[in-house]
Design an enzyme around this catalytic site. Sequence first.
Site, PDB file in Angstrom:
ATOM      1  N   ASN A   9       0.865  -1.181   0.000  1.00  0.00           N
ATOM      2  CA  ASN A   9       0.000   0.000   0.000  1.00  0.00           C
ATOM      3  C   ASN A   9       0.902   1.232   0.000  1.00  0.00           C
ATOM      4  O   ASN A   9       1.470   1.582   1.032  1.00  0.00           O
ATOM      5  CB  ASN A   9      -0.892  -0.046   1.256  1.00  0.00           C
ATOM      6  CG  ASN A   9      -1.729   1.213   1.416  1.00  0.00           C
ATOM      7  OD1 ASN A   9      -1.821   2.040   0.511  1.00  0.00           O
ATOM      8  ND2 ASN A   9      -2.342   1.355   2.584  1.00  0.00           N
ATOM      9  N   LYS A  11       0.145   4.260  -0.287  1.00  0.00           N
ATOM     10  CA  LYS A  11      -0.493   5.455   0.288  1.00  0.00           C
ATOM     11  C   LYS A  11      -0.233   6.668  -0.614  1.00  0.00           C
ATOM     12  O   LYS A  11      -0.066   6.505  -1.811  1.00  0.00           O
ATOM     13  CB  LYS A  11      -0.024   5.675   1.734  1.00  0.00           C
ATOM     14  CG  LYS A  11      -0.192   4.408   2.562  1.00  0.00           C
ATOM     15  CD  LYS A  11      -0.097   4.628   4.044  1.00  0.00           C
ATOM     16  CE  LYS A  11      -0.298   3.292   4.752  1.00  0.00           C
ATOM     17  NZ  LYS A  11      -0.313   3.428   6.201  1.00  0.00           N
ATOM     18  N   HIS A  95      -9.732   1.223   4.873  1.00  0.00           N
ATOM     19  CA  HIS A  95      -8.459   1.405   5.584  1.00  0.00           C
ATOM     20  C   HIS A  95      -8.680   2.356   6.763  1.00  0.00           C
ATOM     21  O   HIS A  95      -9.471   3.296   6.665  1.00  0.00           O
ATOM     22  CB  HIS A  95      -7.410   1.977   4.626  1.00  0.00           C
ATOM     23  CG  HIS A  95      -6.031   1.973   5.208  1.00  0.00           C
ATOM     24  ND1 HIS A  95      -5.624   2.925   6.118  1.00  0.00           N
ATOM     25  CD2 HIS A  95      -5.001   1.119   5.060  1.00  0.00           C
ATOM     26  CE1 HIS A  95      -4.377   2.654   6.491  1.00  0.00           C
ATOM     27  NE2 HIS A  95      -3.978   1.562   5.867  1.00  0.00           N
ATOM     28  N   GLU A  97      -7.080   4.760   7.827  1.00  0.00           N
ATOM     29  CA  GLU A  97      -6.872   6.185   7.505  1.00  0.00           C
ATOM     30  C   GLU A  97      -8.101   6.759   6.811  1.00  0.00           C
ATOM     31  O   GLU A  97      -8.455   7.922   7.022  1.00  0.00           O
ATOM     32  CB  GLU A  97      -5.595   6.337   6.649  1.00  0.00           C
ATOM     33  CG  GLU A  97      -4.348   6.116   7.512  1.00  0.00           C
ATOM     34  CD  GLU A  97      -3.128   5.581   6.775  1.00  0.00           C
ATOM     35  OE1 GLU A  97      -3.093   5.631   5.525  1.00  0.00           O
ATOM     36  OE2 GLU A  97      -2.207   5.105   7.462  1.00  0.00           O
ATOM     37  N   GLU A 167      -5.642  -4.866  10.659  1.00  0.00           N
ATOM     38  CA  GLU A 167      -4.645  -3.814  10.828  1.00  0.00           C
ATOM     39  C   GLU A 167      -4.909  -3.054  12.122  1.00  0.00           C
ATOM     40  O   GLU A 167      -5.689  -2.092  12.127  1.00  0.00           O
ATOM     41  CB  GLU A 167      -4.712  -2.835   9.654  1.00  0.00           C
ATOM     42  CG  GLU A 167      -4.343  -3.444   8.315  1.00  0.00           C
ATOM     43  CD  GLU A 167      -3.750  -2.385   7.390  1.00  0.00           C
ATOM     44  OE1 GLU A 167      -2.605  -2.591   6.946  1.00  0.00           O
ATOM     45  OE2 GLU A 167      -4.385  -1.359   7.154  1.00  0.00           O
ATOM     46  N   GLY A 173       2.184   2.382  10.740  1.00  0.00           N
ATOM     47  CA  GLY A 173       3.133   3.481  10.576  1.00  0.00           C
ATOM     48  C   GLY A 173       3.842   3.883  11.854  1.00  0.00           C
ATOM     49  O   GLY A 173       4.480   4.927  11.920  1.00  0.00           O
ATOM     50  N   SER A 212       3.084  -2.006  10.355  1.00  0.00           N
ATOM     51  CA  SER A 212       4.540  -2.063  10.545  1.00  0.00           C
ATOM     52  C   SER A 212       5.159  -3.417  10.211  1.00  0.00           C
ATOM     53  O   SER A 212       6.108  -3.852  10.874  1.00  0.00           O
ATOM     54  CB  SER A 212       4.913  -1.614  11.958  1.00  0.00           C
ATOM     55  OG  SER A 212       4.492  -0.263  12.175  1.00  0.00           O
TER      56      SER A 212
HETATM   57  P1  PGA Z   1       2.583   0.403   7.643  1.00  0.00           P
HETATM   58  O1  PGA Z   1       1.142   0.604   6.962  1.00  0.00           O
HETATM   59  O2  PGA Z   1       3.145  -0.884   7.100  1.00  0.00           O
HETATM   60  O3  PGA Z   1       3.378   1.611   7.184  1.00  0.00           O
HETATM   61  O4  PGA Z   1       2.385   0.356   9.091  1.00  0.00           O
HETATM   62  C1  PGA Z   1       0.274  -0.491   6.782  1.00  0.00           C
HETATM   63  C2  PGA Z   1      -1.022  -0.017   6.217  1.00  0.00           C
HETATM   64  O5  PGA Z   1      -1.500   1.052   6.634  1.00  0.00           O
HETATM   65  O6  PGA Z   1      -1.625  -0.676   5.355  1.00  0.00           O
END
Ligand code: PGA
Length: 250
Positions: A9, A11, A95, A97, A167, A173, A212
């Site tokens: 992803n 982003k 997601h 976010e 998640e 992140g 992460s």
């Molecule tokens: P990350 O993001 O690996 O940077 O923690 C995962 C995601 O949001 O899909």
Amino acid sequence: MRRKVVAGNWKMNGNRQIAKDLAVGVSKIVERLNSSAEILVAPPFVLMTDVAENVSSSVNLAAQDVSSYDNGAYTGEVSVDMLSEFGCAYSIVGHSERRALFGDTDEVVAAKVAKCVEKNVQPIVCVGETLEERESGKTLEVIGGQLHSALEKLTGDELEKVIVAYEPVWAIGTGKTATPEQAQEVHEFIRGEVAALDEATASVMPIIYGGSVNAGNAKSLFAMADIDGGLVGGASLKLEEFEEICKAIG
Ligand code: PGA
């Protein structure tokens, strides 16, 4: 045997050149590893053309989000049909976010999931608890609620097209990963909830972990019985690291 899935992803990162370089790089990784897993990349919409023109056919395209509408006066939205024109056969939906920053409610997520399965695009449905919810012992209740509202109206055939991504919000992140045991506990719960909707689908549905994931922790996460791959954010932008994660899935 269950399908395995590793999805990058990206982003809101990159530009046309970076997207092309990543597309070529991921194609080489997939060629080198000859992995049994489905390897996906999810670029920003506007970079989809650059990626589509530079990936090999063994790399799968995914969107980071999608509209629940077909077409019309929906400024800023992108439809499933538009994505399909690029050979994009997957979309991340719900997601955290999107939920936290852009108002994607459980109802919106359910409508997007329904549109994806109707149009034969596989939704990667994200569920996850916040740190506060985990610390107050509400993890499974929150995950159960998100899952039910996203999936309960689907028929067995539709459910088969779904991938679920667990998640934990506190792990996205942040560099903090759920331990393999913490993740497994939730994945097992998710599979049980899916089984209550449709027993046959539960045993074959890929349930992937995100938050992460990196070269150092991927192997121990993917070794767990109900973890069928990863949804990878930050580490998917670094080719060497993404390659290690793809290796870890076998
Ligand atoms: P990350 O993001 O690996 O940077 O923690 C995962 C995601 O949001 O899909």
